[in-house]
Design a protein around this motif. Structure first.
Motif, PDB file in Angstrom:
ATOM      1  N   ASN A 156     -12.113   8.023  17.037  1.00 38.97           N
ATOM      2  CA  ASN A 156     -12.366   8.008  18.483  1.00 38.97           C
ATOM      3  C   ASN A 156     -13.629   7.215  18.834  1.00 38.97           C
ATOM      4  N   GLN A 157     -13.611   5.939  18.466  1.00 39.86           N
ATOM      5  CA  GLN A 157     -14.771   5.081  18.678  1.00 39.86           C
ATOM      6  C   GLN A 157     -14.478   3.992  19.714  1.00 39.86           C
ATOM      7  N   GLY A 158     -15.445   3.741  20.583  1.00 43.10           N
ATOM      8  CA  GLY A 158     -15.350   2.722  21.615  1.00 43.10           C
ATOM      9  C   GLY A 158     -16.469   2.948  22.606  1.00 43.10           C
ATOM     10  N   LEU A 159     -16.493   2.207  23.696  1.00 47.58           N
ATOM     11  CA  LEU A 159     -17.470   2.485  24.754  1.00 47.58           C
ATOM     12  C   LEU A 159     -17.309   3.932  25.191  1.00 47.58           C
ATOM     13  N   PHE A 160     -16.052   4.323  25.435  1.00 48.21           N
ATOM     14  CA  PHE A 160     -15.706   5.721  25.678  1.00 48.21           C
ATOM     15  C   PHE A 160     -14.990   6.241  24.435  1.00 48.21           C
ATOM     16  N   ALA A 182      -9.804   6.236  12.773  1.00 41.97           N
ATOM     17  CA  ALA A 182      -8.598   6.251  13.603  1.00 41.97           C
ATOM     18  C   ALA A 182      -8.984   6.278  15.085  1.00 41.97           C
ATOM     19  N   ASN A 183      -8.102   5.721  15.914  1.00 45.33           N
ATOM     20  CA  ASN A 183      -8.316   5.687  17.371  1.00 45.33           C
ATOM     21  C   ASN A 183      -9.589   4.905  17.703  1.00 45.33           C
ATOM     22  N   VAL A 184      -9.474   3.597  17.620  1.00 44.80           N
ATOM     23  CA  VAL A 184     -10.626   2.720  17.860  1.00 44.80           C
ATOM     24  C   VAL A 184     -10.247   1.665  18.894  1.00 44.80           C
ATOM     25  N   ALA A 188     -11.961   2.147  25.067  1.00 39.68           N
ATOM     26  CA  ALA A 188     -11.819   3.573  24.734  1.00 39.68           C
ATOM     27  C   ALA A 188     -11.139   3.750  23.389  1.00 39.68           C
ATOM     28  N   GLY A 189     -11.537   4.809  22.669  1.00 34.80           N
ATOM     29  CA  GLY A 189     -10.921   5.113  21.395  1.00 34.80           C
ATOM     30  C   GLY A 189      -9.627   5.883  21.558  1.00 34.80           C
ATOM     31  N   LEU A 190      -9.693   7.033  22.236  1.00 36.82           N
ATOM     32  CA  LEU A 190      -8.528   7.899  22.422  1.00 36.82           C
ATOM     33  C   LEU A 190      -8.332   8.198  23.898  1.00 36.82           C
ATOM     34  N   THR A 214      -6.246   3.221  11.782  1.00 38.96           N
ATOM     35  CA  THR A 214      -4.973   3.399  12.491  1.00 38.96           C
ATOM     36  C   THR A 214      -5.240   3.492  13.991  1.00 38.96           C
ATOM     37  N   TYR A 215      -4.227   3.153  14.768  1.00 41.60           N
ATOM     38  CA  TYR A 215      -4.300   3.216  16.233  1.00 41.60           C
ATOM     39  C   TYR A 215      -5.522   2.450  16.756  1.00 41.60           C
ATOM     40  N   VAL A 216      -5.442   1.142  16.586  1.00 39.70           N
ATOM     41  CA  VAL A 216      -6.532   0.255  17.001  1.00 39.70           C
ATOM     42  C   VAL A 216      -6.069  -0.552  18.210  1.00 39.70           C
TER      43      VAL A 216
END
Length: 218
Positions: A156-160, A182-184, A188-190, A214-216
């Motif tokens: 769950n990485q990103g600006l949000f 995962a979730n990048v 936003a990540g997720l 995964t889920y990029v």
């Protein structure tokens, strides 16, 4: 008549000569100022505004954005506002923001430029995590955020980090490097969505590197 015409022409020539010798006053053009201060990872202690749709909290610098993030991630409120929690408030970005002034290569190596005084990039912790997700409204106002830097193996990485029933619009990410598990994503990540809740992300773009297991996405 001939004498009168000569006098009139002479007067006009003298007037033109005087005008050309006068200093010109430049036109004043007022534009929104960018956040040109090199960010060192610190946060502001308050924000302008009330956090409602008609009077959103104003994000005017990297320090303001960091303060918003801190309050969201701890379940707090903006400068003691007990009515609206930080995670569900309205925000509006009013200037281009620089988190790191420089560029990243595809491996995350940072080259400082501009007003940067250090070659080490300052890492960003996403806005919204775990049970402290972001459920508010962020209007990027067609401004940019430069130099977003995340380099870890966390999810769950990103600006949000995690969005749920949120609205994000008008943000441009430039010269950034985001790497996680995962979730990048850049913005936003997720993004959480159920039959009873929706999240919207519109008129945003990401010009940089995004890496994950995964889920990029962008």
């Amino acid at each position: 008549m001939r004498t009168s015409n000569h006098k009139g022409i002479s007067f006009l020539l003298i007037l033109c000569l005087i005008l050309t010798m006068m200093p010109l006053t430049p036109l004043m053009i007022v534009e929104a100022e960018a956040d040109t201060i090199t960010w060192n990872g610190t946060a502001s202690t308050s924000l302008s505004g009330s956090g409602i749709a008609s009077d959103p909290y104003l994000i005017q610098s990297a320090a303001d954005l960091a303060y918003m993030r801190n309050q969201v991630n701890t379940g707090g409120a903006i400068h003691g506002d007990a009515v609206t929690t930080a995670s569900s408030a309205y925000y509006k970005q009013t200037a281009d923001i620089v988190l790191n002034d420089g560029t990243f290569d595809v491996s995350g190596n940072f080259t400082a430029s501009g007003a940067a005084v250090t070659s080490a990039a300052v890492a960003w912790e996403p806005i919204g995590k775990d049970t402290k997700v972001f459920k508010g409204n962020y209007d990027g106002n067609n401004k940019t955020i430069k130099g977003l830097y995340i380099n870890n193996q966390l999810d769950n990485q990103g600006l949000f980090g995690i969005l749920d029933t949120a609205s994000i619009s008008g943000i441009g990410l430039i010269d950034n490097y985001v790497k996680g598990g995962a979730n990048v994503g850049g913005i936003a990540g997720l993004v959480s969505a159920t039959s009873t809740s929706t999240t919207s992300i519109g008129y945003c773009y990401n010009a940089g590197t995004v890496i994950g297991s995964t889920y990029v996405g962008g």
